[in-house]
Structure formats: C-alpha cells, structure tokens
Design a protein around this motif. Structure first.
Motif: not given
Lengths: 473, 311
Positions: A208, A410, A414, A458-459, B30, B87, B130, B164, B166-167, B170-175, B178
């Motif tokens: 990360r 972000t 992270y 996972l997150m 989420i 983006n 990716d 999953s 949550l998978y 992934n990587s979206l919680i902060l955005s 925001r």
C-alpha cells in the motif's frame, strides 16, 4: 511462486495437508518435491544450478568431516568457490563488466568482454549463503555432515525460506527434518497467526505504501522536498514490512508443519535506541551470518579498536553489495557501517548527551536512529547514486512545490493508515507484552481480532501480485 | 491426534462462517454507500449508466474529468452537459458505460470523446491492467456490461469478487468517505475542477508506450461505431498535455485510422503552445481550472464554427 498469490495459498494447503497425511519417512520427499516445484515456478532451468551446488556442498561436507589438516581446508575452499562463483556469475558479472567497460572507455579502449543477458536466479544470495553456512559449520566442527542427500537438499531448498530467508544454520534446521512432527493444534494456530500478520505487513502496509513511494521516487524531479521526505519516511516502513512480512509468512508456514525457523526481525523501527540495537533486530539471519563468518574471521573485536571499526565498515559495505550489484547498495551498506562505527566511537559522548536530555532521551534516541536509517534508505531505493543525492538534496533544501497526495488522492491516506496500524501493533507488542489480542484467551476478543485483520486485508490489501523486494537479492 | 484435527476444523469453520457474515453485511453497507455517493467517480458512473438526460456527454479518463467544464459548455452551447469521465480509466471503461446513454430514452446532441496519446496502449502496462480491474470490480456484481467485460479481461478477479464483497470494494473506503464530505463545487455535473498548479519544472519529453492493446483497439472501434450508428455527432479530442511536442506514436496512428474510418473528427491539442504553460496545468497530465475553462471555451467555439451539432 510468490507468497501473496492465490496459487501459493492452494499450494500451502495441499502440501501441508499431504504432510500430515503421509507417514514421517516420506515427508522429506514430499517437502523436497514441493520445494522444487515452488522454485521451478520462477525459472525452471535454474533448478539445475541449485542442484549442482547442492551436490558439491553435500560431498564437500562429507569430505571435510572425513579429512584432516590441510585437506579439510581445501574441501571447504572448493565448496566456497563453487558457491561464490555461481553468485559472481549471475549477480555480479554484468556489474563488474560494466565497470571495466567504463574504466577502459576512460582510456579510449573498448571492453572485449561481452555483456551476459541473464536473469538472476530468484533468492540466489539467500540459498547460497545458507549452503555456505553448512560447509563452514562442518569445517568448524559445529555440525556433523548430513549423510542423507535428500535431507541435505531440503535444508537448502525448504520452500518457506528458499527464496528470501531467513538464512538458516544447519544446527537449527537439519535435526528438525529428522524429527517426526505431529499435528499440534496450538502450534498450527500459532503458525497461521504469524502468517496472517505477515500477509498484513506485505499486502496492507508494504504494498500500500509502495503505491505512494513509487509514484514519488519514479518521478523525483517533479516532486517537492516535503513530498520526498514523506515518501522516504514511508519507504523505510515499506522495506521493513515487505521483508519482515515475507519472513513472517515463511516462519508461520514452517511452524504449521512443526519446523522452527529463526527470528529474522524484532520490531526494529521506531523502537530501537541505537544502531547496535537496530542491527540486533533487523535482518538478524544475515547480520549474524556476516558476524559469524566474516567479521569474526577478520578478528572481530579482538583486534585493535581502530581496526575493528574499519572491519565493521568493510563488512557492512560487503553486506550492501550482497543486497544488489549496484553502487547504491554499497553506499547504503557503508553508511550503515559508518553509523555503527561512529556510534561506538562517540559512545561516551552520547551517554553524556543522554544524561542531559533526561526523561526525553529515549524519544530523541529513537528519532535519531530512525532519521539516519531513513536517510540511508534513500540509497537503497534510488536507482543511481546521482538520483539518491538529488533526493537527499531536495529533502534537506525543502525543494519548493505542492504536497503530493498520490493518484488517486486517497493513496496518501491509505499509506498513513497502514503505517499507523504497524506502529500501534508493534508499540503494543514491545511495551505492553501482557496485552493479548489475537492470542487472547477470550474467544470474543480473539475472533474479533481475526475478523478485523481479515477485513482490513480484504478492504485495504493490495492484491496485484507485487513481488517481494528481497526476491531480487 | 484426531481430537486436535476436529478442534482445528471446527474452529476454522466457525471463523469462516463469522467472516462470511461480516463480509456480506459490511460489504452490503459499503455497496449501498458506494452506489449512492453524491459526488465523485461512482456518482458519475451511476448517472452515466442510468439513461443520462443531458444533451452533451463527455467520455474519457481523468483528463476528461478535469478538463471539460460542463457549466462552460452549457453557457456556450446552450445545451445541458454531463461529464461521464472516470479517473484512472480508458476506452474500455468508456465503452462499458456507453450503452447506458445510447439505449436510453433521451436524444443526445453531441458526444465528446477525450482520448490520451496512449489510449489503446494503456492496458499493456501491468499497472494499467491492475487499475482497470480495480476500477471495474465494484460494478461487476451489479452491472451486466461490466460483468461481461470483466469475465473476458480478468475472470479470476470476478470470482474473487463473487466470493468476497469486501474484496470487490477493495481500496474504496477512503474515497467513499471523501465523496460524502466534499462540497458541490468539487463536482459540477461530473466535471471535477483542479485548482492551482503543482508544477515546478519545464515540460518533460513525452514518454512513449507504444504496444497496441488489441482489446482496447476493439473497444475504441465499438465506441465510435455505436455512436455513429445512432447518428449522434461525435468528436474525438486529444486535450493539452504538459510535455514537449511529440510525433504520433503507434497508438495515435491506429486511433486516427479508426476515427477516419467512421468519419469522426479528431482534434489534437496535445502540444498547443497556448496551453503548455505551468499556469494552465495542475500537474503533468491535467489542466487546472484556468486551463480547463479556456480549453472548454475553445472547444465550444470550434464545435459551433464547424457546425458539428447540425450534422
């Protein structure tokens, strides 16, 4: 095969299940076959090189033990030459050749020696050093030669630590392969917990943070000094978590099957108060390798103090070269050697300063070590010496420009989260060892911790199959 | 020994069951907040796939998102506009959300397709692959176009996302946090303005990445054909880049061939000296508000001059 891949998870489950199903006498065969498959997943043909060195060292061990006097030394030297030649050809040939080309070019000559277009066998430096430790220990009489060829091959190739350590010693490992292992619930769970934390270190923290660090370091000329300070601070956490994460997964995977690998890291960041302590906690298996087989051979602390300090710097310079065939690594090693030698030299003076600082002394000592380690890490990360100096200059002169939050924005958030998570866990483990969370006896606390860590994985984990940095060594 | 195995598997089963419940429960929360984001990329996505009513639609990646000021377009052309850009995306994403507009009920008067100089070479880069997978993953569970594309491009990721929730996010919680805390000024009908400049250096050389991604090329052709088949005017634009002038790379050459095949105009502003100045750019790839407003105005004037809307 890399640990942070689904294929490894499947591999681990299958191999571990078969390990406990099979009777003890067949297990070495299973583990050796699995280790060969694991290694051949990268570049299959390189197994032949590994096989050849295993063969040489196996017989060298037996002949060293059988022989007397000068002959013992000759067998040891033959074994060391075989190992170092492989390392030299694959890892240092092109580096040396490049330098010859540059040197001859300065005098108007052309270098006739061709450049070799070869890939470095994965983990070469690790298993070569592990193999060398075997013949040296047999020579020193600390280890009996291993007669079982399969077990010896397994000692070099044991898949959890094959490509990135810990660099084991024969006294610790060989006897374990002869012992019968049973399924022990507590030990299996303990191993899995270590693995889980290793995955968190690698996927949630190292990879990360790498997104931000790479974005900055790969475009250093476009970033401000403050951004580069931030990226460099993050990098020290990245390299630590990348490598210690691998070690944790290796140690955990071995423990599940009943094998104890040596500890490789003991919370070195933002905890150690001196460089000496740092190197007692950072990449312990390599540091002790160099101490036992090189530093002590040069006289250790028994020589004149000035000579000992010079030896220390030389050993660290070689350790830098071990990390990579590039001047950046040599400078990184030398810098750390100079830090350590300097610390020894001015220790009486440092003690007086610590007295003056009173209760704040630990804070300043920790931050001081972290500062110097982080500055030296710039050389570890930069591609060239010039790049490293440019970055250091940009940091110290606070090169103007805005603060980069990453893309997407972000990325910085992270990274901060990841680093804070590590600091919180490691500070708790270090200073409040009685606080048990993941190993709490309370089932609710324990399961909550599992679920929390897996959820974070996972997150926030980065699942793009990023290579471990230390694989290249 | 047997008791040890039983104990292990029993506890493993309990952990997996608890984890499954948490994954579905937290994942659903989420998912709800992600799909209902008031601003940001997910909001643009939700708008773009649900029969957007605007007359002018803009497609592209971050260079579209931060360049085409929908308010300027509306003021200049007198038409409503929405910036469907995303983006970190490319034409593959654009082609997946396009049916949301074409199969809707509303008639669109113009589509602006912002391209990059590496539009159809983008996915050749591992990072590009990716980013694309990560960006599309949250939608594969809820959108058939994305599921179909995902199964073609990264089937393993689809299976993981199905396993999953949550998978998948992934990587979206902060955005998500925001986007719930941003002000309306950050997002004007999909346009996300960038204020100021972070640049301190002269324009660098354009770093090429030229290997054509055949899948991307196919999606570009699909996009252009689908729009022209519907008789919707379309213009493809290479917006300004903060780089030294450069010759057409392979990606641009092939892009131009595809556009020419369908008689789609291509406007290249990549090295326009009017824009290649620090005060116009936020960073190397994106115009700031000064540059974006000036550029959008120029594009609107050219659209009017060339009578694109009347075709």
């Amino acid at each position: 095969m890399i640990f942070n891949s689904l294929i490894f998870v499947a591999f681990f489950v299958i191999v571990t299940s078969l390990f406990f199903i099979l009777p003890h006498k067949y297990r070495w065969g299973l583990l050796l076959a699995a280790s060969c498959y694991f290694y051949m997943y990268f570049v299959p043909v390189y197994i032949l090189i590994l096989g050849a060195t295993i063969l040489v060292d196996y017989f060298a061990g037996i002949y060293i033990a059988k022989s007397e006097g000068r002959k013992r030394k000759i067998f040891l030297i033959c074994s060391l030459i075989a190992n170092i030649t492989v390392l030299a050809v694959f890892k240092y040939y092109n580096f040396l050749n490049f330098n010859i080309t540059e040197l001859l070019g300065d005098f108007g000559y052309k270098n006739p020696i061709p450049h070799l277009d070869i890939l470095l066998p994965v983990g070469l430096s690790f298993h070569t050093f592990q193999a060398m430790s075997y013949t040296i220990e047999v020579y020193r009489g600390h280890q009996k030669p291993e007669r079982h060829f399969g077990i010896y091959a397994l000692y070099v190739m044991f898949y959890p630590q094959l490509v990135a350590g810990p660099i084991e010693r024969p006294q610790n490992m060989l006897h374990q392969f002869h012992e019968e292992k049973h399924f022990d619930y507590d030990r299996v769970v303990h191993g899995l917990r270590i693995m889980l934390w290793g995955f968190i270190k690698k996927l949630v923290i190292a990879d990360r943070v790498a997104i931000y660090v790479d974005a900055v370091y790969n475009n250093a000329h476009y970033h401000s000094g403050v951004t580069m300070i931030m990226a460099t601070c993050f990098f020290s956490f990245q390299i630590y978590c990348d490598f210690s994460g691998y070690s944790d997964i290796a140690i955990g995977a071995a423990k599940v099957m009943g094998y104890d690998l040596m500890t490789n890291f003991r919370r070195p960041l933002l905890i150690v108060k001196s460089f000496q302590e740092l190197w007692q906690r950072w990449h312990i298996s390599l540091t002790t390798w160099f101490r036992d087989y090189l530093y002590f051979s040069m006289g250790g602390n028994r020589v004149h103090p000035a000579r000992a300090l010079i030896n220390l710097i030389i050993v660290f310079g070689i350790s830098g070269l071990w990390h990579g065939a590039n001047y950046t690594f040599i400078v990184w090693g030398l810098l750390n050697g100079i830090y350590l030698a300097g610390e020894r030299l001015i220790n009486p003076f440092l003690r007086k300063i610590h007295k003056l600082l009173g209760p704040t002394k630990n804070f300043f000592r920790i931050m001081g070590v972290y500062f110097f380690v982080t500055v030296s890490a710039t050389f570890f990360r930069a591609t060239t010496i010039q790049d490293a100096f440019y970055i250091i200059k940009s940091m110290f002169t606070l090169k103007p420009g805005g603060f980069y939050k990453g893309e997407p924005p972000t990325a910085f958030g992270y990274s901060v989260f990841a680093v804070l998570l590590l600091i919180a866990v490691e500070q708790t483990q270090e200073y409040f060892p009685n606080i048990k969370i993941i190993n709490s006896s309370n089932v609710v606390v324990r399961y909550s911790a599992y679920v929390f860590l897996i959820t974070i994985l996972l997150m926030v984990g980065v699942f793009n199959g990023g290579q471990f940095i230390y694989f290249q060594f | 020994m047997k008791a040890q195995y039983l104990k292990f598997f029993k506890k493993l089963f309990i952990l997996l069951a608890v984890m499954f419940i948490v994954d579905r429960g937290l994942g659903s929360i989420i998912e709800y907040y992600f799909q209902n984001e008031p601003l940001g990329d997910a909001a643009s996505f939700a708008h773009a796939i649900n029969d957007p009513q605007e007359e002018v639609l803009i497609y592209g990646a971050s260079r579209a998102v931060h360049t085409y000021d929908t308010k300027v377009i509306t003021d200049s052309l007198g038409l409503s506009a929405y910036n469907c850009g995303r983006n970190g995306s490319n034409i593959i994403y654009g082609s997946a959300i396009l049916p949301g507009a074409l199969e809707g009920t509303h008639e669109h008067k113009l589509i602006i397709l912002d391209l990059s100089a590496k539009e159809i070479a983008w996915r050749q880069d591992k990072a590009g692959e990716d980013i694309l997978a990560g960006m599309m993953l949250p939608y594969v569970l809820t959108n058939k176009n994305f599921e179909k594309l995902g199964l073609e491009l990264f089937p393993n990721e689809i299976y993981k996302a199905r396993a999953s929730k949550l998978y998948a996010y992934n990587s979206l919680i902060l955005s998500i946090f925001r986007n719930y805390s941003r002000s309306d000024n950050d997002n004007i009908n999909g346009y996300q303005p960038l204020i100021g400049s972070k640049l301190t250096q002269d324009p660098p050389d354009f770093s090429d990445r030229d290997k054509i991604d055949t899948f991307g090329r196919g999606r570009l052709e699909y996009f252009v054909k689908a729009v022209t088949d519907k008789k919707i005017p379309i213009v493809a634009i290479l917006s300004p880049m903060y780089s030294q002038p450069f010759k057409d790379n392979e990606s641009l050459k092939v892009t131009k061939e595809i556009l020419a095949k369908y008689n789609v105009p291509f406007w290249n502003y990549a090295s326009d000296p009017k824009y290649v100045k620090r005060e116009m750019f936020y960073d190397l790839a994106h115009l700031n508000t000064t540059g974006a407003d000036m550029f959008t105005s120029e594009i609107c004037n050219r659209i009017k001059q060339e009578g694109l809307l009347n075709k």
